[in-house]
Design a protein around this motif. Structure first.
Motif, PDB file in Angstrom:
ATOM      1  N   HIS A   7       0.832  -1.201   0.204  1.00 52.60           N
ATOM      2  CA  HIS A   7      -0.075   0.134  -0.068  1.00 52.60           C
ATOM      3  C   HIS A   7       0.880   1.338  -0.133  1.00 52.60           C
ATOM      4  CE1 HIS A   7      -3.494   2.453   2.029  1.00 52.60           C
ATOM      5  NE2 HIS A   7      -3.333   2.624   0.880  1.00 52.60           N
ATOM      6  N   VAL A   8       0.744   2.239  -0.955  1.00 50.86           N
ATOM      7  CA  VAL A   8       1.561   3.233  -1.233  1.00 50.86           C
ATOM      8  C   VAL A   8       0.284   4.255  -1.112  1.00 50.86           C
ATOM      9  CG1 VAL A   8       3.267   4.646  -2.708  1.00 50.86           C
ATOM     10  CG2 VAL A   8       3.216   2.012  -2.607  1.00 50.86           C
ATOM     11  N   VAL A   9       0.986   5.496  -0.311  1.00 53.68           N
ATOM     12  CA  VAL A   9      -0.167   6.567  -0.058  1.00 53.68           C
ATOM     13  C   VAL A   9       0.831   7.759  -0.712  1.00 53.68           C
ATOM     14  CG1 VAL A   9      -1.231   8.173   1.283  1.00 53.68           C
ATOM     15  CG2 VAL A   9      -1.146   5.822   2.011  1.00 53.68           C
ATOM     16  N   VAL A  40      -2.516   1.608  -4.240  1.00 51.25           N
ATOM     17  CA  VAL A  40      -2.116   3.160  -4.159  1.00 51.25           C
ATOM     18  C   VAL A  40      -3.437   3.930  -3.801  1.00 51.25           C
ATOM     19  CG1 VAL A  40      -1.827   5.180  -5.575  1.00 51.25           C
ATOM     20  CG2 VAL A  40      -0.629   3.058  -6.169  1.00 51.25           C
ATOM     21  N   THR A  41      -3.265   4.875  -2.535  1.00 52.86           N
ATOM     22  CA  THR A  41      -4.256   5.699  -2.199  1.00 52.86           C
ATOM     23  C   THR A  41      -3.624   7.174  -2.617  1.00 52.86           C
ATOM     24  OG1 THR A  41      -5.001   4.266  -0.456  1.00 52.86           O
ATOM     25  CG2 THR A  41      -5.452   6.740  -0.506  1.00 52.86           C
ATOM     26  N   VAL A  42      -4.337   8.022  -3.105  1.00 53.72           N
ATOM     27  CA  VAL A  42      -4.000   9.506  -3.362  1.00 53.72           C
ATOM     28  C   VAL A  42      -4.680  10.300  -2.509  1.00 53.72           C
ATOM     29  CG1 VAL A  42      -3.733  11.193  -5.146  1.00 53.72           C
ATOM     30  CG2 VAL A  42      -3.349   9.003  -5.769  1.00 53.72           C
ATOM     31  N   ARG A  43      -3.719  11.214  -1.571  1.00 58.01           N
ATOM     32  CA  ARG A  43      -4.383  12.159  -0.624  1.00 58.01           C
ATOM     33  C   ARG A  43      -3.868  13.284  -0.625  1.00 58.01           C
ATOM     34  NH1 ARG A  43      -7.708  10.052   3.476  1.00 58.01           N
ATOM     35  NH2 ARG A  43      -7.373  12.024   4.404  1.00 58.01           N
ATOM     36  N   ASP A  61       2.347   1.134   3.911  1.00 54.52           N
ATOM     37  CA  ASP A  61       3.855   0.450   3.775  1.00 54.52           C
ATOM     38  C   ASP A  61       4.682   1.539   3.567  1.00 54.52           C
ATOM     39  OD1 ASP A  61       3.440  -2.565   3.785  1.00 54.52           O
ATOM     40  OD2 ASP A  61       2.031  -2.117   2.215  1.00 54.52           O
ATOM     41  N   VAL A  62       4.285   2.607   2.782  1.00 54.93           N
ATOM     42  CA  VAL A  62       5.233   3.971   2.334  1.00 54.93           C
ATOM     43  C   VAL A  62       4.133   5.100   1.912  1.00 54.93           C
ATOM     44  CG1 VAL A  62       5.705   2.862   0.276  1.00 54.93           C
ATOM     45  CG2 VAL A  62       7.409   4.584   1.162  1.00 54.93           C
ATOM     46  N   VAL A  63       5.026   6.310   2.306  1.00 55.50           N
ATOM     47  CA  VAL A  63       4.242   7.427   1.868  1.00 55.50           C
ATOM     48  C   VAL A  63       5.211   8.149   0.866  1.00 55.50           C
ATOM     49  CG1 VAL A  63       3.380   9.745   2.466  1.00 55.50           C
ATOM     50  CG2 VAL A  63       2.773   7.902   3.811  1.00 55.50           C
ATOM     51  N   SER A 305       7.719   2.768 -14.407  1.00 55.40           N
ATOM     52  CA  SER A 305       7.010   2.263 -13.447  1.00 55.40           C
ATOM     53  C   SER A 305       8.206   1.115 -12.688  1.00 55.40           C
ATOM     54  CB  SER A 305       5.860   1.131 -14.049  1.00 55.40           C
ATOM     55  OG  SER A 305       6.476   0.195 -14.959  1.00 55.40           O
ATOM     56  N   ASP A 306       9.036   0.542 -13.114  1.00 52.79           N
ATOM     57  CA  ASP A 306       9.964  -0.205 -12.381  1.00 52.79           C
ATOM     58  C   ASP A 306      10.863   0.698 -11.461  1.00 52.79           C
ATOM     59  OD1 ASP A 306       9.183  -2.653 -13.761  1.00 52.79           O
ATOM     60  OD2 ASP A 306      10.821  -2.600 -15.272  1.00 52.79           O
ATOM     61  N   VAL A 307      11.285   1.757 -12.044  1.00 54.91           N
ATOM     62  CA  VAL A 307      11.884   2.737 -11.161  1.00 54.91           C
ATOM     63  C   VAL A 307      11.060   3.477  -9.997  1.00 54.91           C
ATOM     64  CG1 VAL A 307      13.368   5.064 -11.218  1.00 54.91           C
ATOM     65  CG2 VAL A 307      13.569   3.395 -13.086  1.00 54.91           C
ATOM     66  N   TYR A 308      10.102   3.544 -10.307  1.00 57.63           N
ATOM     67  CA  TYR A 308       9.065   3.841  -9.163  1.00 57.63           C
ATOM     68  C   TYR A 308       9.026   3.035  -8.064  1.00 57.63           C
ATOM     69  CZ  TYR A 308       8.132   8.339 -12.074  1.00 57.63           C
ATOM     70  OH  TYR A 308       8.409   9.359 -12.801  1.00 57.63           O
ATOM     71  N   ALA A 309       8.935   1.769  -8.727  1.00 57.87           N
ATOM     72  CA  ALA A 309       8.644   0.565  -7.513  1.00 57.87           C
ATOM     73  C   ALA A 309       9.634   0.425  -6.825  1.00 57.87           C
ATOM     74  CB  ALA A 309       8.029  -0.363  -8.562  1.00 57.87           C
ATOM     75  N   ARG A 310      10.984   0.563  -7.354  1.00 58.34           N
ATOM     76  CA  ARG A 310      12.078   0.371  -6.730  1.00 58.34           C
ATOM     77  C   ARG A 310      12.404   1.534  -5.732  1.00 58.34           C
ATOM     78  NH1 ARG A 310      17.389  -1.792 -10.115  1.00 58.34           N
ATOM     79  NH2 ARG A 310      17.952  -1.939  -7.790  1.00 58.34           N
ATOM     80  N   LEU A 311      12.167   2.778  -5.961  1.00 59.84           N
ATOM     81  CA  LEU A 311      12.199   3.725  -4.920  1.00 59.84           C
ATOM     82  C   LEU A 311      11.313   3.602  -3.785  1.00 59.84           C
ATOM     83  CD1 LEU A 311      12.373   7.021  -7.430  1.00 59.84           C
ATOM     84  CD2 LEU A 311      14.351   6.045  -5.946  1.00 59.84           C
ATOM     85  N   ALA A 312      10.237   3.032  -3.902  1.00 61.77           N
ATOM     86  CA  ALA A 312       9.026   2.754  -3.161  1.00 61.77           C
ATOM     87  C   ALA A 312       9.494   1.563  -2.262  1.00 61.77           C
ATOM     88  CB  ALA A 312       7.475   2.675  -3.754  1.00 61.77           C
TER      89      ALA A 312
END
Length: 331
Positions: A7-9, A40-43, A61-63, A305-312
């Motif tokens: 879960h990424v916020v 993903v939740t966008v707030r 899991d991570v913001v 998408s792979d790069v952002y996933a690895r950063l998260a």
């Protein structure tokens, strides 16, 4: 750990002058992470956010703050996330604060041997105490023309003016003070504008290919940054391999000196002699369809998408308190 099912916020929007850009960046990051399999939740960063994070602490899991402007980039939000022990993508609060203030970041990189244009920094109070006419007269003798007048804190080139003679300073100062309580007056460097994305998946920072920006108006202002068709981008930049290598090395060095982590962008102008000049560093770079870091990622042959996933993934596994330490440098 993988990001699939995690879960990424994403935090985007806010009340700064750069709200629209933040919303666009948030949508792009959200789409990329969903593609990678994340939940993903966008707030919005509003009065309900912190109680919501505490209530859903076990499920988050991570913001990932994608907040442009003072509400996200000055480090205050990072401090609160650390206090709540919520993992996040981004730098330590102090590093973000150092980068957010252009005068401070310029001083840090200059001490590290990176060239940055001659400049003067003045708070609004100076003009009231000493008189605007006298201050402008002194500035015109201390900075070579043409000059750039910009808010000492701010992004997206908002509040930036080019000044070719003393008479143009007054309006430029008023414009800059609309966005910040301080102004930075800098010698204008003419040359090729290069923006360098710097990433770190936990194995050390590295630069993606520098992106050259050629605004059709001749000025890389807010419209040129975010309106499709206003700017032509070249990724990698059309400079020699030696300049590409040097600018990439300097971008990584600047991030290390300031203490920036995970993802950042460093801007340079390369003059006619081939010398790179540091302009500024961005702790939360834009991620819109016309932003530079995604273009650099693609130029590196990487999937966004792979790069952002690895950063998260890296930020979630690292936790909230283990971002790289900010160097103990005295400005």
């Amino acid at each position: 750990m993988t990001i699939e099912g995690r879960h990424v916020v994403i935090l985007s929007g806010g009340i700064s002058h750069e709200r629209d850009v933040s919303l666009r960046s948030g949508r792009r990051v959200s789409d990329a992470l969903i593609k990678a399999g994340a939940r993903v939740t966008v707030r919005e960063p509003d009065e309900k956010l912190l109680p919501w994070l505490e209530q859903h602490f076990e499920d988050v899991d991570v913001v990932w703050p994608v907040l442009h402007g003072v509400s996200g980039e000055n480090g205050a939000l990072y401090s609160l996330l650390r206090a709540l022990e919520v993992p996040y993508v981004g730098s330590r609060p102090t590093a973000a604060m150092l980068a957010w203030n252009k005068a401070t970041s310029k001083a840090l990189v200059k001490r590290a041997g990176i060239a940055t244009p001659q400049s003067i920094v003045l708070p609004n109070d100076t003009f009231r105490e000493l008189g605007a006419a006298s201050v402008i007269d002194a500035i015109s003798k201390g900075v070579d023309f043409p000059a750039v007048v910009k808010p000492v804190e701010g992004g997206s080139s908002q509040g930036v003016s080019f000044v070719n003679e003393k008479a143009e300073f007054s309006r430029a100062m008023v414009t800059a003070f609309t966005y910040s309580d301080g102004v930075l007056i800098e010698k204008k460097v003419t040359g090729t504008e290069l923006m360098v994305g710097v990433l770190d998946f936990g194995e050390g920072p590295f630069a993606v290919p520098p992106v050259e920006v050629v605004p059709h108006s001749g000025v890389y202002d807010y419209a040129a940054r975010y309106n499709a068709g206003e700017t032509t981008f070249f990724a990698p930049a059309r400079v020699s391999e030696a300049v590409l290598a040097e600018v990439s090395e300097l971008a990584v060095k600047a991030c290390q000196v300031i203490g920036l982590a995970d993802v950042a962008r460093v801007d340079f102008i390369v003059d006619e002699s081939g010398k790179p000049w540091f302009i500024e560093a961005d702790p939360i770079p834009g991620m819109t369809e016309t932003s530079l870091v995604p273009l650099g990622i693609q130029a590196a042959g990487l999937e966004v998408s792979d790069v952002y996933a690895r950063l998260a993934e890296h930020a979630a596994a690292r936790g909230p308190r283990n971002t790289p330490a900010t160097p103990n440098l005295v400005v």
